[in-house]
Enzyme design. Structure first.
Site, PDB file in Angstrom:
ATOM      1  N   GLY A  11      19.964  11.336  -5.098  1.00  0.00           N
ATOM      2  CA  GLY A  11      20.061   9.907  -5.401  1.00  0.00           C
ATOM      3  C   GLY A  11      19.320   9.603  -6.688  1.00  0.00           C
ATOM      4  O   GLY A  11      19.046  10.492  -7.497  1.00  0.00           O
ATOM      5  N   ARG A  88       8.319  -0.436   3.802  1.00  0.00           N
ATOM      6  CA  ARG A  88       8.419   1.019   3.857  1.00  0.00           C
ATOM      7  C   ARG A  88       8.466   1.496   5.302  1.00  0.00           C
ATOM      8  O   ARG A  88       9.114   2.482   5.634  1.00  0.00           O
ATOM      9  CB  ARG A  88       7.244   1.652   3.106  1.00  0.00           C
ATOM     10  CG  ARG A  88       7.276   1.399   1.599  1.00  0.00           C
ATOM     11  CD  ARG A  88       6.112   2.084   0.891  1.00  0.00           C
ATOM     12  NE  ARG A  88       6.145   1.839  -0.557  1.00  0.00           N
ATOM     13  CZ  ARG A  88       5.549   0.821  -1.148  1.00  0.00           C
ATOM     14  NH1 ARG A  88       4.883  -0.058  -0.424  1.00  0.00           N
ATOM     15  NH2 ARG A  88       5.621   0.671  -2.459  1.00  0.00           N
ATOM     16  N   VAL A 118       8.356  12.802  -1.520  1.00  0.00           N
ATOM     17  CA  VAL A 118       8.473  11.519  -2.206  1.00  0.00           C
ATOM     18  C   VAL A 118       9.065  10.445  -1.286  1.00  0.00           C
ATOM     19  O   VAL A 118       8.854   9.249  -1.484  1.00  0.00           O
ATOM     20  CB  VAL A 118       9.348  11.663  -3.474  1.00  0.00           C
ATOM     21  CG1 VAL A 118       9.476  10.345  -4.225  1.00  0.00           C
ATOM     22  CG2 VAL A 118       8.784  12.736  -4.395  1.00  0.00           C
ATOM     23  N   THR A 119       9.792  10.855  -0.260  1.00  0.00           N
ATOM     24  CA  THR A 119      10.494   9.934   0.638  1.00  0.00           C
ATOM     25  C   THR A 119       9.526   8.966   1.317  1.00  0.00           C
ATOM     26  O   THR A 119       8.447   9.352   1.761  1.00  0.00           O
ATOM     27  CB  THR A 119      11.251  10.731   1.715  1.00  0.00           C
ATOM     28  OG1 THR A 119      12.067  11.715   1.085  1.00  0.00           O
ATOM     29  CG2 THR A 119      12.111   9.822   2.574  1.00  0.00           C
ATOM     30  N   ASP A 148       1.381   4.826  -7.945  1.00  0.00           N
ATOM     31  CA  ASP A 148       0.653   3.561  -7.817  1.00  0.00           C
ATOM     32  C   ASP A 148      -0.387   3.397  -8.920  1.00  0.00           C
ATOM     33  O   ASP A 148      -0.591   2.293  -9.436  1.00  0.00           O
ATOM     34  CB  ASP A 148      -0.020   3.479  -6.441  1.00  0.00           C
ATOM     35  CG  ASP A 148       0.997   3.432  -5.307  1.00  0.00           C
ATOM     36  OD1 ASP A 148       2.055   2.805  -5.494  1.00  0.00           O
ATOM     37  OD2 ASP A 148       0.736   4.019  -4.241  1.00  0.00           O
ATOM     38  N   ARG A 151       1.294   2.319 -12.128  1.00  0.00           N
ATOM     39  CA  ARG A 151       1.570   0.877 -12.109  1.00  0.00           C
ATOM     40  C   ARG A 151       0.303   0.085 -12.407  1.00  0.00           C
ATOM     41  O   ARG A 151       0.310  -0.865 -13.210  1.00  0.00           O
ATOM     42  CB  ARG A 151       2.147   0.485 -10.741  1.00  0.00           C
ATOM     43  CG  ARG A 151       3.559   0.990 -10.520  1.00  0.00           C
ATOM     44  CD  ARG A 151       4.030   0.785  -9.085  1.00  0.00           C
ATOM     45  NE  ARG A 151       5.451   1.126  -8.961  1.00  0.00           N
ATOM     46  CZ  ARG A 151       6.072   1.340  -7.802  1.00  0.00           C
ATOM     47  NH1 ARG A 151       5.403   1.258  -6.663  1.00  0.00           N
ATOM     48  NH2 ARG A 151       7.358   1.633  -7.795  1.00  0.00           N
ATOM     49  N   HIS A 175       0.360   4.553   0.704  1.00  0.00           N
ATOM     50  CA  HIS A 175       1.352   4.027  -0.239  1.00  0.00           C
ATOM     51  C   HIS A 175       1.995   2.824   0.449  1.00  0.00           C
ATOM     52  O   HIS A 175       3.017   2.935   1.120  1.00  0.00           O
ATOM     53  CB  HIS A 175       2.399   5.095  -0.556  1.00  0.00           C
ATOM     54  CG  HIS A 175       3.431   4.651  -1.556  1.00  0.00           C
ATOM     55  ND1 HIS A 175       3.112   4.137  -2.796  1.00  0.00           N
ATOM     56  CD2 HIS A 175       4.778   4.654  -1.494  1.00  0.00           C
ATOM     57  CE1 HIS A 175       4.214   3.845  -3.449  1.00  0.00           C
ATOM     58  NE2 HIS A 175       5.240   4.144  -2.681  1.00  0.00           N
TER      59      HIS A 175
END
Length: 308
Positions: A11, A88, A118-119, A148, A151, A175
């Protein structure tokens, strides 16, 4: 002999990770997915950029885990992405089964790999992969803090009008909304951000960081962030493959560090050829301990819900 990187899930995040691995020259790349044609098409498209970018390796798309055999690093991105209004945690039940199957198969064909998950929800999914793969704790880790923290650094740099690369700041914990962007340690070339910005503005940046993923989801409507998550995973892979001993905040298995045991949580780790070389433990303030405790409580709840 070139390194081999397998990315499970083709994806947006998986394709972005493949692209970053390609531009970083990390080695031969396998893009793996259950959907027929999608990994093959994306891999072929990326591979054909080789003459333009100078990449001399191979990029292969596949639906067969046998093609991932003997990978040095496996990055798991497979799973459902968030949509507006979803947390999440809403993804947990659906993604447990997906990640469990991915980790089992990946470890079967690459028993000596280093695995990056990563999922979402990441802290629960890396626990799922840990239980399913049988890999030792130093060779399995969750990508969260690198994203994070990027960001957090971006928002601080914007407020200060400085280069983001000159901002040093770290996010610990889960997360999710209970993550802990550390204000006390955030600085610009050594100058504390608390000396440069008013407390209220810093508080707003902390809140924006904690909800940074949701902000992107609300803009995109039909998906979630992919460019930076993909690069964050590749940064971690690069540290292992090149033995750079980079210090990065990642979801690692804790056994007493920060007085926490038996869960994966975002903490600063040294990444090198052996995977997690060590966890950098330091003294937290009472307020930071309380905030981190909220992360632990949320992660343990997610762990229970995995049923593993």
């Amino acid at each position: 002999m070139k390194n081999k990187i397998t990315i499970i899930g083709s994806g947006n995040v998986g394709a972005a990770a493949a692209h970053w691995a390609f531009t970083r020259r990390l080695g031969n790349i396998v893009l793996l997915d259950v959907a027929e044609g999608i990994p093959q098409g994306k891999a072929l498209d990326l591979w054909q950029a080789g003459p333009l970018d100078g990449f001399a390796g191979t990029v292969v798309g596949s639906n067969d885990y046998a093609d991932s055999a003997n990978s040095d690093v496996v990055i798991i991105t497979a799973g459902l992405a968030r949509k507006p209004g979803m947390s999440r945690d809403d993804l947990l039940a659906k993604n447990v089964a997906i990640v469990k199957g991915c980790a089992e198969q990946a470890a079967r064909y690459s028993p000596n790999c280093f695995m990056i998950v990563v999922t979402n929800p990441i802290d629960a999914m890396v626990y799922t992969a840990f239980k399913a793969s049988g890999l030792p704790k130093h060779r399995i880790i969750g990508m969260a803090g690198v994203l994070d923290s990027a960001r957090y650094r971006t928002f601080l740099a914007q407020a200060l009008g400085v280069a983001p690369s000159d901002v040093s700041a770290m996010v610990m914990g889960i997360h999710g909304d209970k993550m802990l962007p550390l204000v006390r340690l955030a600085n610009v070339a050594g100058v504390p951000v608390s000396d440069l910005l008013p407390a209220q503005q810093i508080a707003e940046i902390v809140h924006r960081t904690q909800h940074g993923g949701g902000e992107i989801v609300n803009h995109l409507k039909t998906g979630s962030a992919f460019c930076t998550p993909g690069l964050a995973a590749v940064e971690m892979a690069e540290a292992v493959l090149h033995d750079t001993r980079r210090v990065m905040p990642c979801a690692a298995w804790l056994e007493g560090e920060f007085n926490i045991s038996g869960c994966f949580l975002g903490v600063p780790v040294v990444l090198g050829a052996n995977g997690v070389e060590r966890i950098l433990e330091f003294q937290l303030t009472d307020e930071e301990k309380q905030a981190l405790g909220g992360s632990v409580e949320a992660v343990r709840k997610q762990m229970e819900e995995t049923g593993l």
